[in-house]
Design an enzyme around this catalytic site. Structure first.
Site, PDB file in Angstrom:
ATOM      1  CG  HIS A 138      31.349  38.662  43.943  1.00 24.16           C
ATOM      2  ND1 HIS A 138      31.419  39.930  44.647  1.00 24.16           N
ATOM      3  CD2 HIS A 138      31.814  38.882  42.647  1.00 24.16           C
ATOM      4  CE1 HIS A 138      32.092  40.778  43.559  1.00 24.16           C
ATOM      5  NE2 HIS A 138      32.193  40.177  42.616  1.00 24.16           N
ATOM      6  CG  ASP A 151      26.332  42.580  38.145  1.00 21.47           C
ATOM      7  OD1 ASP A 151      26.486  42.973  37.152  1.00 21.47           O
ATOM      8  OD2 ASP A 151      26.936  41.621  39.112  1.00 21.47           O
ATOM      9  CG  ASP A 199      33.607  38.660  47.540  1.00 26.68           C
ATOM     10  OD1 ASP A 199      33.579  38.242  46.371  1.00 26.68           O
ATOM     11  OD2 ASP A 199      32.826  39.470  48.142  1.00 26.68           O
TER      12      ASP A 199
HETATM   13  P1  PGA Z   1      36.505  41.951  37.692  1.00 24.51           P
HETATM   14  O1  PGA Z   1      35.131  41.587  38.476  1.00 24.51           O
HETATM   15  O2  PGA Z   1      36.311  41.286  36.470  1.00 24.51           O
HETATM   16  O3  PGA Z   1      36.456  43.568  37.446  1.00 24.51           O
HETATM   17  O4  PGA Z   1      37.688  41.455  38.545  1.00 24.51           O
HETATM   18  C1  PGA Z   1      34.732  40.117  38.745  1.00 24.51           C
HETATM   19  C2  PGA Z   1      33.586  40.289  39.581  1.00 24.51           C
HETATM   20  O5  PGA Z   1      33.305  41.003  40.279  1.00 24.51           O
HETATM   21  O6  PGA Z   1      32.791  39.341  39.178  1.00 24.51           O
END
Ligand code: PGA
Length: 256
Positions: free
Chosen positions: A134, A63, A132
């Site tokens: 995702h 992304d 959440d």
């Molecule tokens: P993070 O994000 O590794 O910064 O906790 C993970 C994600 O949002 O997939």
């Protein structure tokens, strides 16, 4: 689905790195799907330390924020070059990261899907997980069959990611993300989660129903998914002892 619980973030990241290394050793021209955020930092550091040969490897990132130029300090382009690509012998033309400045976003997303298909798909998709649930930026209620497209970030994700921008107000509202269908087309997935703030999302993804309310739960339905956790991220799993027992009793050759 295989749940691998390790005592520390470092130990979990080292296992994840060995899983990636094994793919590159078995297939020097492997296609990797890559993730950003805090979670893969130690994994990428370990991959750099392992000094693997990346010159035939192709990568596709999950992304990017809409509106951010590749040289923006919070862009995932910058993140990937600073934390991995600048330190390995990858060939720049083999690196693919969604273009946050694409003028025609649907056309760009179609081209991204086509590019993945043109190299016969992703051998190993590395994933983090949001608080959440995702994966990529497929927020809860994302279609489980979705393809690369624009998504609107939830308030929760904008709060979670404010630290990269200095303030929540500066976090873009939109992103381009591989879809859940794009991710689950990968021949195998490796999800790494670290820290207590991921424990609830992990428990729901691993032990709850498959549901668009927790996009990571779709990993229950794919042929090869490895979920690598530190103790903190595993903290709400009701069957943690069972997962440890299974992993400890596997034949060594199957442990990666
Ligand atoms: P993070 O994000 O590794 O910064 O906790 C993970 C994600 O949002 O997939």
């Amino acid at each position: 689905m295989e749940i691998i619980i390790q005592p520390t973030p470092k130990a979990a990241s080292e296992i994840a790195a060995r899983i990636v290394a094994r793919v590159l050793q078995a297939k020097p021209n492997a296609v990797l799907g890559l993730a950003t955020g805090d979670t893969p930092l130690l994994l990428y550091r370990e991959l750099v330390r392992l000094n693997l040969d990346w010159h035939k490897v192709t990568t596709f990132n999950l992304d990017e924020y809409v509106g951010l130029a590749p040289d923006h300090p919070a862009s995932y382009h910058r993140f990937m070059w600073e934390n991995l690509f600048d330190h390995i012998n990858i060939v720049k033309k083999n690196v693919h990261i969604p273009n946050g400045l694409a003028k025609d976003i649907p056309a760009f997303c179609q081209k991204y899907e086509d590019a993945i298909r043109a190299v016969s798909g992703i051998d190993l998709q590395v994933l983090g997980i949001g608080t959440d649930g995702h994966i990529g930026f497929n927020e809860p209620t994302s279609s489980l069959g979705s393809r690369t497209r624009i998504k609107t970030l939830t308030q929760q994700t904008r709060q979670d990611n404010a630290r990269f921008f200095g303030s929540e107000a500066k976090v873009p509202h939109h992103v381009i993300t591989m879809g859940i269908g794009t991710i689950t087309d990968a021949r195998r997935c490796l999800l790494l989660a670290l820290g207590t703030k991921k424990a609830q999302a992990i428990a729901e993804a691993v032990e709850g129903p498959i549901t668009a309310m927790n996009p990571a739960s779709i990993l229950q339905a794919i042929p090869v998914a490895k979920i690598v956790l530190d103790e903190a991220a595993a903290g709400q799993l009701t069957k943690a002892d069972y997962y440890r027992w299974v992993y400890d009793n596997k034949p060594d050759w199957q442990k990666l």
